[in-house]
Design a protein around this motif. Structure first.
Motif, short mmCIF file in Angstrom:
data_model
loop_
_atom_site.label_atom_id
_atom_site.label_comp_id
_atom_site.label_asym_id
_atom_site.label_seq_id
_atom_site.Cartn_x
_atom_site.Cartn_y
_atom_site.Cartn_z
N ILE A 1 3.63 5.90 -2.78
CA ILE A 1 4.88 6.34 -3.74
C ILE A 1 5.14 6.16 -4.65
N VAL A 2 3.96 5.71 -5.56
CA VAL A 2 4.22 6.04 -7.59
C VAL A 2 2.73 6.45 -7.86
N ARG A 3 1.85 7.39 -6.94
CA ARG A 3 1.13 7.70 -7.09
C ARG A 3 1.03 9.36 -6.51
N ALA A 4 1.92 9.31 -5.42
CA ALA A 4 2.46 10.47 -5.17
C ALA A 4 3.56 10.82 -6.15
N GLU A 5 4.29 10.10 -6.76
CA GLU A 5 5.34 10.76 -7.71
C GLU A 5 4.80 11.10 -8.91
N SER A 6 3.63 10.24 -9.53
CA SER A 6 3.28 10.50 -10.59
C SER A 6 2.78 11.60 -11.17
N GLU A 7 2.48 11.62 -9.78
CA GLU A 7 0.98 13.20 -9.68
C GLU A 7 2.31 14.42 -9.92
N LEU A 8 3.65 14.75 -9.77
CA LEU A 8 3.97 15.33 -9.57
C LEU A 8 4.71 16.31 -11.16
N PRO A 9 4.93 17.42 -10.99
CA PRO A 9 5.14 17.97 -11.98
C PRO A 9 6.68 17.41 -12.54
N GLN A 10 6.19 18.20 -13.58
CA GLN A 10 7.68 17.79 -14.71
C GLN A 10 8.57 17.85 -14.10
N ALA B 1 9.19 16.90 -1.46
CA ALA B 1 8.61 16.65 -2.71
C ALA B 1 7.17 16.51 -0.88
N PRO B 2 5.79 17.05 -1.00
CA PRO B 2 5.38 16.97 -0.32
C PRO B 2 4.29 16.05 -0.01
N GLY B 3 4.29 15.39 0.71
CA GLY B 3 4.14 14.18 1.24
C GLY B 3 4.88 12.93 2.08
N MET B 4 5.91 13.02 0.67
CA MET B 4 7.04 11.90 0.61
C MET B 4 7.52 11.27 1.89
N ARG B 5 7.98 12.32 3.13
CA ARG B 5 8.66 12.00 3.69
C ARG B 5 7.99 11.14 4.40
N GLU B 6 6.35 11.35 4.62
CA GLU B 6 5.85 10.90 5.51
C GLU B 6 5.48 9.85 5.03
N ILE B 7 5.30 9.12 3.79
CA ILE B 7 5.04 7.97 3.30
C ILE B 7 6.28 7.29 3.29
N THR B 8 7.19 7.63 3.14
CA THR B 8 8.37 7.02 3.43
C THR B 8 9.47 6.57 4.26
N THR B 9 8.86 6.97 5.39
CA THR B 9 8.65 7.28 6.90
C THR B 9 7.94 6.09 7.69
N HIS B 10 7.05 6.18 6.63
CA HIS B 10 6.22 4.48 7.24
C HIS B 10 6.80 3.45 6.70
N THR C 1 0.71 -1.00 0.13
CA THR C 1 -0.38 0.20 0.04
C THR C 1 0.68 1.37 0.42
N ASP C 2 2.42 1.03 0.85
CA ASP C 2 3.00 2.49 0.92
C ASP C 2 3.70 2.35 -0.85
N LEU C 3 3.86 1.12 -1.25
CA LEU C 3 4.50 1.87 -2.72
C LEU C 3 3.34 2.14 -3.10
N ASP C 4 2.44 1.73 -3.67
CA ASP C 4 1.40 2.45 -3.91
C ASP C 4 1.57 3.71 -3.65
#
Length: 208
Positions: A135-144, A181-190, A130-133
């Motif tokens: 991360i992929v979703r959050a990264e894919s939504e970032l600006p180029q 990136a916004p929200g990324m540290r929280e996901i990776t820490t979890h 779930t966390d990997l999903d």
């Protein structure tokens, strides 16, 4: 894209490969490129550890790889691979990752991140997935401008408690900055609470 199987090999590189990567790996890849089910071949020295080589073989499915293992050309391919890898039990990783995502963009990027996640004892694999999903979703939504090319993950065939995530980046700087990136540290820490993460990067060269 149809499902594929990514074979990833991370081993010690020979002096010959480090001196002349393309010519040294050519005999082995010339065998692999004509194997039914082989879709693409990549290779490169690991960033920060030039003694290590990554070899990536994309198959249409795992069965194509297994059929090749019964092919008379398989021992010849392994013999040629001996020109690029040094036997070293402390650095000998081979994994097969099943994925339904397109892997080619991540491997063709200027820099490919390979993150191996091993589930901690007693922890839930579902939470890691779930966390990997996320991360992929959050990264894919970032600006180029953040520099992500593509990202995906998949379970390994070899070990039930290991999954691997791949991300393609435009530069080392983009890869290093993703933690801000916004929200990324929280996901990776979890994620780190449930899985042990080994992050490596490699600039891959496409053979086919």
């Amino acid at each position: 894209m149809a499902p594929s199987c990514v074979e990833i090999i991370n081993v010690r590189a020979t002096d010959a490969y480090r001196s002349n990567p393309v010519e040294t790996i050519l005999p082995a890849f010339q065998v692999f490129k004509d194997v039914p089910g082989n879709l693409k071949l990549y290779h490169g020295l690991q960033s920060g550890d030039p003694s290590s080589i990554f070899i990536v073989i994309v198959w249409d499915d795992l069965e194509s790889h297994r059929r090749f293992q019964a092919n008379p050309m398989y021992p010849i391919a392994r013999e040629h691979l001996g020109n690029v890898r040094v036997p070293d039990p402390s650095k000998a990783g081979v994994w097969h990752v099943n994925t339904t995502n397109d892997p080619f963009e991540a491997f063709a990027a200027p820099l490919t991140e390979v993150t191996i996640i091993k589930l901690k004892p007693g922890q839930s694999k579902t939470i890691v997935e779930t966390d990997l999903d996320a991360i992929v979703r959050a990264e894919s939504e970032l600006p180029q401008s953040w520099g992500l090319v593509n990202a995906f993950w998949g379970p390994t065939v070899e070990k039930e408690d290991v999954v691997i995530m791949f991300s393609g980046w435009t530069s080392h700087e983009a890869h290093q900055n993703i933690g801000t990136a916004p929200g990324m540290r929280e996901i990776t820490t979890h994620l780190a609470e449930f899985g042990e993460c080994n992050v490596m990067t490699v600039p891959l060269t496409t053979f086919k």
